[in-house]
Every structure is written in C-alpha cells, then in structure tokens.
Design a protein around this motif. Structure first.
Motif, mmCIF file in Angstrom:
data_model
loop_
_atom_site.group_PDB
_atom_site.id
_atom_site.type_symbol
_atom_site.label_atom_id
_atom_site.label_comp_id
_atom_site.label_asym_id
_atom_site.label_seq_id
_atom_site.Cartn_x
_atom_site.Cartn_y
_atom_site.Cartn_z
ATOM 1 N N THR A 206 -4.469 28.259 61.219
ATOM 2 C CA THR A 206 -3.341 28.188 60.697
ATOM 3 C C THR A 206 -3.382 28.750 59.207
ATOM 4 O OG1 THR A 206 -3.136 25.866 61.608
ATOM 5 C CG2 THR A 206 -1.882 26.327 59.578
ATOM 6 N N LEU A 207 -4.419 28.766 58.344
ATOM 7 C CA LEU A 207 -4.452 29.231 57.227
ATOM 8 C C LEU A 207 -4.274 30.743 57.271
ATOM 9 C CD1 LEU A 207 -7.136 26.997 55.347
ATOM 10 C CD2 LEU A 207 -4.677 27.004 54.942
ATOM 11 N N SER A 208 -5.419 31.558 58.194
ATOM 12 C CA SER A 208 -5.462 32.710 58.386
ATOM 13 C C SER A 208 -4.272 33.589 58.831
ATOM 14 C CB SER A 208 -6.853 33.295 59.072
ATOM 15 O OG SER A 208 -6.839 32.814 60.393
ATOM 16 N N SER A 209 -3.515 32.871 59.719
ATOM 17 C CA SER A 209 -2.478 33.463 60.422
ATOM 18 C C SER A 209 -0.920 33.273 59.852
ATOM 19 C CB SER A 209 -2.329 32.953 61.905
ATOM 20 O OG SER A 209 -3.783 33.273 62.616
ATOM 21 N N SER A 210 -1.098 32.672 58.618
ATOM 22 C CA SER A 210 0.147 32.370 58.157
ATOM 23 C C SER A 210 0.646 32.946 56.983
ATOM 24 C CB SER A 210 0.309 30.733 57.891
ATOM 25 O OG SER A 210 0.075 30.033 59.116
ATOM 26 N N GLN A 211 1.731 33.486 56.822
ATOM 27 C CA GLN A 211 2.300 34.002 55.587
ATOM 28 C C GLN A 211 2.761 33.107 54.711
ATOM 29 O OE1 GLN A 211 5.123 36.612 58.239
ATOM 30 N NE2 GLN A 211 4.883 37.854 56.361
ATOM 31 N N PHE A 212 3.023 31.951 55.178
ATOM 32 C CA PHE A 212 3.550 30.729 54.372
ATOM 33 C C PHE A 212 2.844 29.479 54.710
ATOM 34 C CE2 PHE A 212 6.984 33.709 54.014
ATOM 35 C CZ PHE A 212 7.750 33.611 52.687
ATOM 36 N N VAL A 213 2.237 28.805 53.899
ATOM 37 C CA VAL A 213 1.487 27.534 54.253
ATOM 38 C C VAL A 213 2.139 26.331 53.327
ATOM 39 C CG1 VAL A 213 -0.714 26.405 54.242
ATOM 40 C CG2 VAL A 213 -0.550 29.093 54.759
ATOM 41 N N TYR A 214 2.393 25.486 54.097
ATOM 42 C CA TYR A 214 2.746 24.114 53.442
ATOM 43 C C TYR A 214 1.689 22.880 53.530
ATOM 44 C CZ TYR A 214 7.513 26.395 53.775
ATOM 45 O OH TYR A 214 8.673 27.084 53.825
ATOM 46 N N VAL A 215 1.494 22.464 52.420
ATOM 47 C CA VAL A 215 0.299 21.558 52.499
ATOM 48 C C VAL A 215 0.931 20.151 52.356
ATOM 49 C CG1 VAL A 215 -1.809 20.811 51.472
ATOM 50 C CG2 VAL A 215 -1.353 23.092 51.348
ATOM 51 N N LEU A 216 1.143 19.495 53.557
ATOM 52 C CA LEU A 216 1.808 18.175 53.703
ATOM 53 C C LEU A 216 0.912 17.029 54.071
ATOM 54 C CD1 LEU A 216 5.044 19.680 55.212
ATOM 55 C CD2 LEU A 216 4.787 18.890 52.790
ATOM 56 N N ALA A 217 -0.489 17.455 54.076
ATOM 57 C CA ALA A 217 -1.493 16.459 54.454
ATOM 58 C C ALA A 217 -1.621 15.186 53.708
ATOM 59 C CB ALA A 217 -2.856 17.006 54.847
ATOM 60 N N THR A 218 -1.725 13.998 54.010
ATOM 61 C CA THR A 218 -2.213 12.666 53.429
ATOM 62 C C THR A 218 -3.689 12.778 52.907
ATOM 63 O OG1 THR A 218 -1.872 10.313 53.079
ATOM 64 C CG2 THR A 218 -2.989 11.481 55.436
ATOM 65 N N ALA A 219 -3.872 11.967 52.070
ATOM 66 C CA ALA A 219 -5.227 11.758 51.424
ATOM 67 C C ALA A 219 -6.092 11.025 52.296
ATOM 68 C CB ALA A 219 -5.178 11.490 49.935
ATOM 69 N N ALA A 224 -10.384 15.218 51.659
ATOM 70 C CA ALA A 224 -10.684 15.258 50.483
ATOM 71 C C ALA A 224 -10.918 16.798 50.348
ATOM 72 C CB ALA A 224 -11.698 14.412 49.852
ATOM 73 N N HIS A 225 -10.401 17.622 49.225
ATOM 74 C CA HIS A 225 -10.777 18.880 49.280
ATOM 75 C C HIS A 225 -10.807 19.811 50.581
ATOM 76 C CE1 HIS A 225 -12.693 18.822 44.801
ATOM 77 N NE2 HIS A 225 -11.326 18.366 44.931
ATOM 78 N N LEU A 226 -9.917 19.416 51.537
ATOM 79 C CA LEU A 226 -9.758 20.139 52.789
ATOM 80 C C LEU A 226 -9.558 21.486 52.283
ATOM 81 C CD1 LEU A 226 -9.197 20.000 55.902
ATOM 82 C CD2 LEU A 226 -6.798 19.899 55.251
ATOM 83 N N LEU A 227 -8.597 22.128 51.315
ATOM 84 C CA LEU A 227 -8.717 23.387 50.979
ATOM 85 C C LEU A 227 -9.551 23.545 49.940
ATOM 86 C CD1 LEU A 227 -4.926 23.855 50.963
ATOM 87 C CD2 LEU A 227 -6.461 24.256 52.747
ATOM 88 N N ALA A 248 -5.457 15.337 46.087
ATOM 89 C CA ALA A 248 -6.922 15.392 46.603
ATOM 90 C C ALA A 248 -7.172 16.117 47.798
ATOM 91 C CB ALA A 248 -7.060 13.792 46.863
ATOM 92 N N VAL A 249 -6.375 16.754 48.394
ATOM 93 C CA VAL A 249 -6.540 17.654 49.690
ATOM 94 C C VAL A 249 -6.920 18.937 49.057
ATOM 95 C CG1 VAL A 249 -5.357 18.488 51.533
ATOM 96 C CG2 VAL A 249 -4.754 16.491 50.890
ATOM 97 N N VAL A 250 -6.576 19.212 47.876
ATOM 98 C CA VAL A 250 -7.188 20.680 47.339
ATOM 99 C C VAL A 250 -7.990 20.676 46.212
ATOM 100 C CG1 VAL A 250 -6.087 22.707 46.094
ATOM 101 C CG2 VAL A 250 -4.638 21.467 47.861
ATOM 102 N N ASP A 251 -9.027 21.641 46.390
ATOM 103 C CA ASP A 251 -10.103 21.984 45.223
ATOM 104 C C ASP A 251 -9.348 22.781 44.113
ATOM 105 O OD1 ASP A 251 -11.917 22.793 43.368
ATOM 106 O OD2 ASP A 251 -13.512 22.988 44.996
ATOM 107 N N TYR A 252 -9.011 22.233 43.091
ATOM 108 C CA TYR A 252 -8.043 23.022 42.257
ATOM 109 C C TYR A 252 -8.934 23.804 41.079
ATOM 110 C CZ TYR A 252 -3.695 20.591 43.085
ATOM 111 O OH TYR A 252 -2.598 20.051 43.353
ATOM 112 N N ASP A 253 -10.109 23.704 41.217
ATOM 113 C CA ASP A 253 -10.945 24.689 40.422
ATOM 114 C C ASP A 253 -11.023 26.000 41.288
ATOM 115 O OD1 ASP A 253 -11.141 23.199 38.119
ATOM 116 O OD2 ASP A 253 -13.147 22.441 39.061
#
Length: 342
Positions: A206-219, A224-227, A248-253
């Motif tokens: 999903t990540l590697s094949s997409s020009q647009f990625v929407y993050v709509l996953a629940t925590a 946690a830090h899925l991305l 919480a789904v993303v590692d912001y650093d």
C-alpha cells in the motif's frame, strides 16, 4: 432532583464534550420530554452521579466505570460515548456481561473527515495553500512556472490505511477520480474490501504503490508507530501523505526527518502534542500543509451526535435495538488506545 417519574433515567455527563455543542435546543428538548435527564455537566465530583447510577437507563458520556461501579448500575442498558473515542476507563467486559450496550458516535464525524481529507489531498496535489502563502509574501510565480511539482489526483494510485467509518466515507468520495485504491486494514478480510472496489493489500504494498496515502487507522497497541522510519521510506519520492487519524500511528521524529529531506509532501491534521509548540520545526517546512486538528469537529457533525443519541435512546426505550450509533465490538473495544480530543 426527583427521578421518581416513570420515564427512564438518563445521566448526562458528556465531558470532554459540552451539552450545548452536541444537542441542539430541539434535540435537548426531545431528550427531556422522553426521559428524566439528570444533567451533571456542571456538577463536580461523583456524589450525584453515584446517587442516581442505580436508577440509570443510560449514561451519555464516558465517566470512569470499573466493574464495582457498574455492578451498582442495575438498570443500565446503554453507555453512549459522545466524544468519538472509546477510552480505557471502562471495564468493557463487565459492561457486556451485564447486557449493557456500549455505543459510540464515531460515524458522526466520518463525512466531515472524508471531505477534509479530500481537500487536503487536492491541496497537496496542486499547491493551493502554498501559492496562497507565496502571493501574500509577494514571491508568487505565474502559470506553468508555479506548477512544476503539481500532479493530478485523477487516476492516481491511492492507499488508504484503515477502512472503518472514515476510510469508507473517503473511498466513496474518491469514486469520480477513478483511482486505483489499495486498502490496508488487518481487521478486515480481503472480500470485504474487494466488494467495495478496493484492492486488499499489505502495508508495504500500500505504501510503496501509492502516490497518495491517507492515514485513517485507529490507535491500538498494535498500530503504535505503524508508520515508523522504515515504513515511511517505502513511500514514493514525491508522494502525498495525508494524516487525519491518530497521531500515535506515526513516528513524528521519523516523519520530520524525511520531510526535511524532501522525500514527500504531507498534510497533517493530528499531532502528538496539541497545541503544537510555536517553535515546532514542522511549522517552517514548505512541503507540509499544517492543520490544527479540525477535520471532523464542525457544527453539523457535533449536532448529528445529539440527534443520533435521541433517536437511539428512543428506540431502546421502546424495547428496540439502536440503529444510528455504532455498537462497540466486545473483541475490539478494549484494544483502543485513544486519548480525549480537547
């Protein structure tokens, strides 16, 4: 407060929501007409709540409800979360074992979040807010010179992470764009996704094949830090990332490092710390559209919550099942790791 009337008793403690934000005057009047409403919004402490708990037919809000407290709620039929997140302050297993319906209002926000997500994606595709800022600063470029990195959303490859209320609402809005849509949701069998016209895919695809990625996953504990850094590195150079779900789904650093390097563009509506500090480095990045957690919180969405509550409590008082609020799944509700949105 006399609750000896034959009308079912409803305890109203909507925090962190506010009564007048989710109930229109008409909806609140209907609630009072049909039920004995014990309004505890402005009542500090638990004395009044605990006094009326044994009589309660329903609770609007999500106060602390451990097993011992729930055992005192002998008439309780519904616990209605009106914030949008199920918090870990309830013994859900005890609630379900006592036949209490645990209901949520998350679907009230889905259309608002979907429309906002689409708007953010179009902004990232065409640089709308970026060029607005350039014109205000007197540094704009005209015609094709300002479109060197612009792309079309039409027929683009799209990835959606999370296919609950938000993901499904967004997918419907994307239909006119004729996208190839890959969907990652480990809680759903592929057939459910494929029946909606999406392609069930793993996270990496999903990540590697997409020009647009929407993050709509629940925590959850699992998301946690899925991305994290390696996951973000799967994004295509120049991809557009839209973050409107849980921080919480993303590692912001890791996200900041890759945005500073110019790997992709992002629109960010949720943040690990809100308000965002004034000195946050995200504020100075030209490849980021900044948004202060406003995708879902519009008046129409809030008012729909009150209407849903009145409609479903009316049905339940007649011995019927609720149909507008979303019933929490016993297998899933304890997995959420959500925090109140203030």
């Amino acid at each position: 407060m006399n609750t000896s009337t034959a009308k079912p008793v409803v305890l109203l403690r909507p925090a962190p929501q506010r009564r007048d934000r989710i109930f229109t005057p008409q909806a609140l009047a209907a609630l009072h007409e049909l039920f004995t409403v014990v309004d505890l919004e402005d009542t500090p402490g638990d004395e009044m709540f605990d006094r009326h708990l044994p009589e309660a037919f329903a609770i609007i809000g999500q106060p602390d409800l451990g097993a011992e407290r729930l055992a005192k709620a002998r008439k309780l039929k519904a616990l209605i979360n009106v914030e949008g997140n199920f918090f870990p302050n309830v013994d859900y297993a005890a609630a379900f074992s006592r036949g209490v319906r645990v209901l949520g209002c998350g679907s009230a926000y889905s259309q608002a979040v979907a429309e906002y997500s689409l708007g953010l994606a179009i902004d990232l595709a065409r640089g709308i807010s970026n060029q607005d800022g350039a014109m205000r600063a007197g540094s704009e470029k005209y015609v094709s010179e300002s479109n060197t990195d612009a792309v079309l959303l039409h027929r683009a490859t799209v990835g959606i992470l999370g296919y609950g209320n938000l993901g499904r609402s967004l997918h419907r809005l994307l239909q006119p764009f004729h996208n190839t849509v890959r969907i990652y949701d480990p809680w759903l069998p592929p057939a459910v996704i494929e029946d909606t016209g999406g392609i069930a895919a793993g996270l990496e695809e999903t990540l590697s094949s997409s020009q647009f990625v929407y993050v709509l996953a629940t925590a959850t504990a699992d998301s946690a830090h899925l991305l994290d850094g390696p996951a973000l590195d799967l994004l295509q150079q120049g991809a557009r990332l839209v973050l409107v779900s849980r921080a919480a789904v993303v590692d912001y650093d890791a996200l900041l490092d890759r945005l500073v390097a110019g790997r992709f563009l992002a629109a960010i509506d949720v943040w690990p710390l809100e308000p965002v500090p004034h000195d946050s480095p995200f504020r100075g990045l030209p490849n980021v559209v900044l948004s202060p957690h406003r995708a879902g919180g519009i008046t129409q969405a809030f008012h729909s919550i009150g209407e849903m509550v009145v409609d479903d409590l009316t049905l339940m008082a007649r011995g019927l099942a609720p149909v507008r609020l979303q019933a929490a799944a016993p297998e899933l509700v304890g997995r959420y790791r959500n925090k109140p949105v203030t």
